[in-house]
Design an enzyme around this catalytic site. Structure first.
Site, mmCIF file in Angstrom:
data_model
loop_
_atom_site.group_PDB
_atom_site.id
_atom_site.type_symbol
_atom_site.label_atom_id
_atom_site.label_comp_id
_atom_site.label_asym_id
_atom_site.label_seq_id
_atom_site.Cartn_x
_atom_site.Cartn_y
_atom_site.Cartn_z
ATOM 1 N N ASP A 289 3.711 -9.240 -2.156
ATOM 2 C CA ASP A 289 3.477 -8.003 -2.268
ATOM 3 C C ASP A 289 1.973 -7.494 -2.711
ATOM 4 O OD1 ASP A 289 4.659 -5.152 -2.611
ATOM 5 O OD2 ASP A 289 3.912 -5.403 -4.824
ATOM 6 N N GLU A 333 1.536 -8.525 2.692
ATOM 7 C CA GLU A 333 1.349 -6.765 2.715
ATOM 8 C C GLU A 333 -0.024 -6.480 2.468
ATOM 9 O OE1 GLU A 333 3.090 -2.921 0.719
ATOM 10 O OE2 GLU A 333 3.217 -4.415 -0.448
#
Length: 604
Positions: A289, A333
């Site tokens: 993330d 990401e």
């Protein structure tokens, strides 16, 4: 009394952190460099605070081996510090009663059977992102769990999905969360079924040929229900202590809880966490993330804010994964569109297998959501199709919906198009499926978000379950998704080109809003594939498209087929013959295509 007790409980000779079940009982090891003394208490000693001391080791580590302790018992550490007596959960605990409860001595034993599953190759991977708590809720007032996901594995199988990506499952506060607030990074969320539930899901998915990718969060921890905070009593500036930066580098959009990537013990902690999922849970890949906040304090690209130690930590983790778990998949990401994200470490890169591609999702969402055809820029669409990193089409994950893209002020694509409560409109269905067709036929790794194939409406919330009654309502749309995925994976043996590296634009007509492109792997029959897309509400008839090879090209997919939805126009399109043109010897074929539609051609 304490001298006798210390003699009775020696330091552990077992390598490893946390509570580890051994033949002689349980080995406990914890890092608390600023503690004066450390004890462990639990079911095994009737929760008496000061009877089982740990022995100080080097570099701030403490350990003990407790014969009376056994798997399934609860425990906590007692730390004597300058800040007073602190009761802490184990930072390496694999299991907790809940986020504010107790650590549980976890027995990792699990019968995996003959689990020799291999993750699909990147060029043959189709990902489905899901949130365990809302994906398949069985009981009102309770989140879904790993077992309810297992019940839907046949849905993935029939759709053609071969990889599911779980939003974070590390123990978080309460029972409802997106998961991006991990309070206990090594523990599996108790509401979801804990460690055993996750293992059961992975085992069942592998049995059906489906990989499991897990979302992990290393850009921050918490920020609540977090025993890591000022773990052993030490802190500076009122910040988080030994596990965190204690200066301006601590600040993130989610709290002042950025781990200290420069401290060796914290680096080891994060590295151990990443490899734990692959080793103990047989997870096939990790999606990390918000990587920009690991490599830069403000994710702004300003070199003055770079976290070189964060960058090198990622390089270490990905190198370790490649060395110990070859074939596993890692994805970042990081929507800054940088080649270095997926470049190898030896070339200065971070060595992810792939990265979420902002050069696809944002222009394509704009193209399909834009209301007026004249405002749609086909040149941007063409650029999105052809974009790649390091000359590799599969170093990017392409999508029109993700948990980020359908929340925080944004809605599902069909909802954005419909602009009202009911998404069951011709425009919403036609343009949303146009986007999916583009995703499934463009170079890259396609990804769906949960509920996308059943036209889930509104936006993503962690308390709003997927409405599975929509499966019956939109079963034709589900079939459209299935047919596209099967084309993408070359299930019929006639669209191998969609699994290939190569793409070339054939037509970019911004006036007529038509685009056509060629996909191929090695070339030849059953490989060369041509995709024609109409981004206009007007049907287009008898349009000349240059084709890459002479002969008969057969329609393999037409999104305007009324079998997908009774509102679709069923515009008459036909197989086409590519022949030479006298003026320039280009191979021209005439095509007809319905409004907001996609046609896929190939040669047998």
């Amino acid at each position: 009394m304490e001298i006798a007790t210390e003699a009775r409980y020696p330091k552990s000779e077992m390598v490893g952190m946390g509570a580890i079940v051994v033949e002689e009982g349980v080995s406990f090891r914890v890092w608390a460099p600023n503690a004066k003394k450390v004890f462990v208490m639990g079911d095994f000693n009737e929760w008496k605070k000061n009877t089982v001391p740990l022995v100080r080791e080097d570099n701030g580590y403490w350990s003990v081996e407790v014969p009376e302790a056994k798997a399934g018992q609860q425990y906590k550490y007692v730390l004597k510090t300058k800040a007073g007596e602190l009761i802490r959960n184990d930072p390496y605990a694999r299991e907790l009663t809940n986020s504010v409860g107790n650590s549980i001595i976890h027995d990792p034993t699990f019968e995996w059977g003959e689990d020799h599953f291999q993750c699909p190759h990147r060029n043959e991977m189709v990902i489905y992102e899901l949130h365990v708590g809302t994906f398949n809720v069985k009981e009102e007032g309770k989140p879904g769990d790993f077992y309810s996901v297992i019940e839907r594995l046949n849905y993935f199988k029939s759709l053609g999905i071969n990889a599911i990506e779980l939003m974070p499952v590390a123990e978080f506060p309460g029972g409802y969360s997106w998961g991006y607030n991990p309070a206990h990074p090594f523990a599996v969320e108790s509401e979801y079924g804990g460690p055993r539930g996750l293992k059961e899901l992975v085992k069942a998915a592998h049995a059906k040929g489906i990989a499991v990718i897990l979302d992990v969060v290393y850009n921050h921890f918490g920020p609540t229900d977090m025993d890591l905070w000022q773990f052993d009593g030490w802190q500076e500036n009122g910040l988080g202590g030994v596990y965190f930066y204690n200066d301006w580098r601590a600040k993130t959009p989610w709290g002042d809880t950025r781990p200290d990537y420069g401290r060796p013990e914290v680096r080891q902690y994060i590295r151990d966490n990443a490899l734990m999922w692959l080793d103990e849970y047989h997870i096939d890949g990790l999606r990390m993330d918000m990587v920009p906040y690991i490599r830069n304090v403000n994710a702004d690209g300003n070199p003055a804010n770079d976290l070189k130690e964060g960058y090198s930590l990622i390089q270490w983790i990905n190198s370790e994964i490649q060395a110990h778990f070859p074939g596993r998949f890692t994805v970042a990401e990081d929507l800054h569109s940088l080649d270095c994200i997926t470049a190898p470490v030896e070339h200065g890169g971070l060595a992810y297998s792939s990265q979420w591609d902002g050069e696809f999702v944002h222009p394509i969402r704009e193209a399909i959501i834009t209301a007026h055809d004249e405002d749609r820029d086909i040149n941007k669409v063409a650029k999105s199709i052809m974009h790649r990193y390091n000359h590799d089409a599969f170093e990017r994950v392409i999508y029109t919906e993700s948990h980020d893209e359908v929340a925080n002020g944004k809605a599902r694509v069909v909802q954005e198009i419909a602009g009202r409560e009911d998404v069951n409109t011709w425009y919403a269905k036609k343009r949303s499926t146009l986007g999916v067709a583009l995703m499934m036929t463009s170079p890259g790794i396609p990804m769906l978000f949960q509920g996308q194939a059943i036209l889930e409406d509104k936006w993503f919330e962690d308390t709003d379950p997927i409405d599975w009654s929509r499966f019956s309502e939109f079963k034709g749309i589900v079939k459209l998704y299935r047919d596209l995925i099967h084309l993408r994976l070359n299930k019929q043996g006639v669209t191998r080109g969609l699994t290939g590296q190569h793409a070339a634009m054939l037509v970019i007509d911004n006036d007529r809003k038509l685009i056509a492109f060629h996909r191929w792997k090695d070339g030849g029959a059953g490989d060369n594939t041509v995709v024609v897309m109409n981004f206009s509400h007007q049907a287009i008839e008898d349009y000349a498209v240059p084709f890459p090879e002479e002969g008969l090209w057969k329609i393999r997919f037409n999104s305007d087929w009324e079998g997908y939805d009774s509102d679709f126009d069923n515009y008459f399109s036909h197989d086409t013959q590519a022949t030479g043109h006298r003026e320039n010897e280009a191979l021209i074929a005439r095509v007809a295509i319905g409004p907001y539609s996609t046609i896929v051609y190939s040669k047998e």
